[in-house]
Motif scaffolding. Structure first.
Motif, PDB file in Angstrom:
ATOM      1  N   ARG A 195      32.181 -11.699   4.743  1.00 31.41           N
ATOM      2  CA  ARG A 195      32.473 -10.935   3.530  1.00 31.41           C
ATOM      3  C   ARG A 195      34.177 -11.103   3.782  1.00 31.41           C
ATOM      4  N   ILE A 196      34.797 -11.184   2.492  1.00 29.10           N
ATOM      5  CA  ILE A 196      36.189 -11.215   2.250  1.00 29.10           C
ATOM      6  C   ILE A 196      36.778 -10.195   1.605  1.00 29.10           C
ATOM      7  N   ILE A 197      37.798  -9.664   2.005  1.00 28.24           N
ATOM      8  CA  ILE A 197      38.516  -8.577   1.315  1.00 28.24           C
ATOM      9  C   ILE A 197      39.798  -9.146   0.893  1.00 28.24           C
ATOM     10  N   VAL A 198      40.187  -8.963  -0.406  1.00 26.79           N
ATOM     11  CA  VAL A 198      41.461  -9.408  -0.833  1.00 26.79           C
ATOM     12  C   VAL A 198      42.263  -8.391  -1.263  1.00 26.79           C
ATOM     13  N   LEU A 201      39.746  -7.219  -4.524  1.00 22.60           N
ATOM     14  CA  LEU A 201      38.285  -7.928  -4.652  1.00 22.60           C
ATOM     15  C   LEU A 201      37.876  -7.787  -3.127  1.00 22.60           C
ATOM     16  N   GLU A 202      36.274  -7.709  -3.391  1.00 23.52           N
ATOM     17  CA  GLU A 202      35.824  -7.741  -1.875  1.00 23.52           C
ATOM     18  C   GLU A 202      34.389  -8.315  -2.351  1.00 23.52           C
ATOM     19  N   GLY A 203      33.787  -9.250  -1.272  1.00 23.10           N
ATOM     20  CA  GLY A 203      32.543  -9.782  -1.698  1.00 23.10           C
ATOM     21  C   GLY A 203      32.415 -10.919  -0.819  1.00 23.10           C
ATOM     22  N   ASP A 204      31.260 -11.798  -0.819  1.00 22.76           N
ATOM     23  CA  ASP A 204      30.950 -12.943   0.159  1.00 22.76           C
ATOM     24  C   ASP A 204      31.875 -14.080  -0.305  1.00 22.76           C
ATOM     25  N   GLU A 222      31.545 -15.451  -4.029  1.00 23.53           N
ATOM     26  CA  GLU A 222      31.766 -14.253  -5.022  1.00 23.53           C
ATOM     27  C   GLU A 222      33.429 -14.370  -5.262  1.00 23.53           C
ATOM     28  N   CYS A 223      33.915 -14.250  -4.047  1.00 23.93           N
ATOM     29  CA  CYS A 223      35.358 -14.083  -4.211  1.00 23.93           C
ATOM     30  C   CYS A 223      36.126 -15.390  -4.698  1.00 23.93           C
ATOM     31  N   ASN A 251      36.394 -16.144  -8.500  1.00 18.43           N
ATOM     32  CA  ASN A 251      37.524 -15.418  -9.228  1.00 18.43           C
ATOM     33  C   ASN A 251      38.888 -16.219  -9.103  1.00 18.43           C
ATOM     34  N   LEU A 292      42.575 -14.703  -8.088  1.00 21.02           N
ATOM     35  CA  LEU A 292      43.380 -15.155  -6.735  1.00 21.02           C
ATOM     36  C   LEU A 292      44.510 -15.717  -7.394  1.00 21.02           C
TER      37      LEU A 292
END
Length: 276
Positions: free
Chosen positions: A210-213, A221-224, A227-228, A231, A235
């Motif tokens: 999972r990535i948290i931006v 932004l949050e997701g695998d 998904e990230c 975008n 980004l």
């Protein structure tokens, strides 16, 4: 349903010297056992501040952080929390305290009262895994930046925490040292350890579950990873790059050619090309 090992509940954080502005605002995240999370964001987005909240180095101004049922603002729980959550700083000089490397690796183990036989076993194991055995009798201040970083990482790994928080752990490493650290992270994931990685390296971020931006102290932004990194415009506006494989796909797509949807690495490209 899995229970989170760390719950971050509506936290705000303001540094004492800041009169009004919050460094972090209304952040809520849950970390689960065995999960690897990458935190991305430009400088000043609050990534390192968030990392320091996870083991009580910083206490939220509002909201709370709960580690395996223990609240970081409870002074009686703080040492148990720090046994569960290990922290590796971006600058190793901020956490190296001993006169020799072997003493550095032993420092935390002595503090938790580990028997000498078990202590020696752990020091030997971690120094071999991190290729530090030949440096055990060296003073840390005489080591290169990359060697210091590996010592700092090894000193935390020796404590065998349930959660490992790493703030830009490979930023000072040469390719060989970086490979060793990434291999160790892979090994820890197989052992069901929870990892939180603050990084600017997108090739490291794609390893995460999972990535948290972060942007300006907030969750953007949050997701695998797929998904990230889909975008692209968001980004770019934040000032983040794409992983090399995804950047290649974007540029080819701009030429009007068909490309795979958000490839994250060489493997994705190979699979796509083999189907054409």
């Amino acid at each position: 349903m899995r229970n989170p090992i760390i719950s971050i509940e509506n936290i705000y954080y303001r540094y004492p010297e800041a009169s009004t502005a919050y460094t972090l605002e209304n952040i809520s995240i849950e970390l689960y056992p065995g999960e690897m999370i990458a935190i991305l964001g430009p400088n000043g987005s609050g990534k390192s501040t968030l990392a320091r909240l996870l083991n009580g180095l910083l206490i939220p101004t509002k909201g709370k952080v709960i580690v395996d049922g223990l609240v970081t603002s409870d002074e009686k729980s703080i040492w148990e929390i720090r046994r569960k959550v290990g922290m590796v700083f971006q600058n190793p000089d901020n956490q190296l305290v001993a006169a020799l490397v072997q003493e550095e690796l032993a420092f935390g183990l002595e503090n938790i009262g580990l028997p000498p036989v078990e202590m020696k076993k752990r020091i030997n194991e971690i120094s071999e895994r991190m290729e530090l055995s030949h440096l055990l009798d060296f003073p840390p201040h005489r080591l290169s930046g990359g060697q210091k970083q590996r010592v700092a990482i090894a000193s935390v790994l020796a404590l065998e925490p349930e959660v490992l928080v790493l703030d830009e752990p490979t930023s000072m490493l040469d390719p060989g040292g970086r490979k060793r650290v990434l291999w160790e992270l892979h090994r820890l994931r197989q052992m069901n350890k929870t990892l939180l990685l603050v990084t600017h390296d997108m090739s490291e971020a794609v390893m995460a579950d999972r990535i948290i931006v972060m942007e300006k102290g907030k969750l953007a932004l949050e997701g695998d990873p797929k998904e990230c990194f889909a975008n692209i415009e968001l980004l770019a506006n934040i000032g983040l790059e794409l992983p090399p494989a995804a950047e290649l796909a974007k540029r080819i797509k701009q030429k009007g050619l068909v490309v795979p949807n958000v490839p994250l690495g060489v493997k994705d490209w190979v699979e796509y090309l083999c189907l054409q």
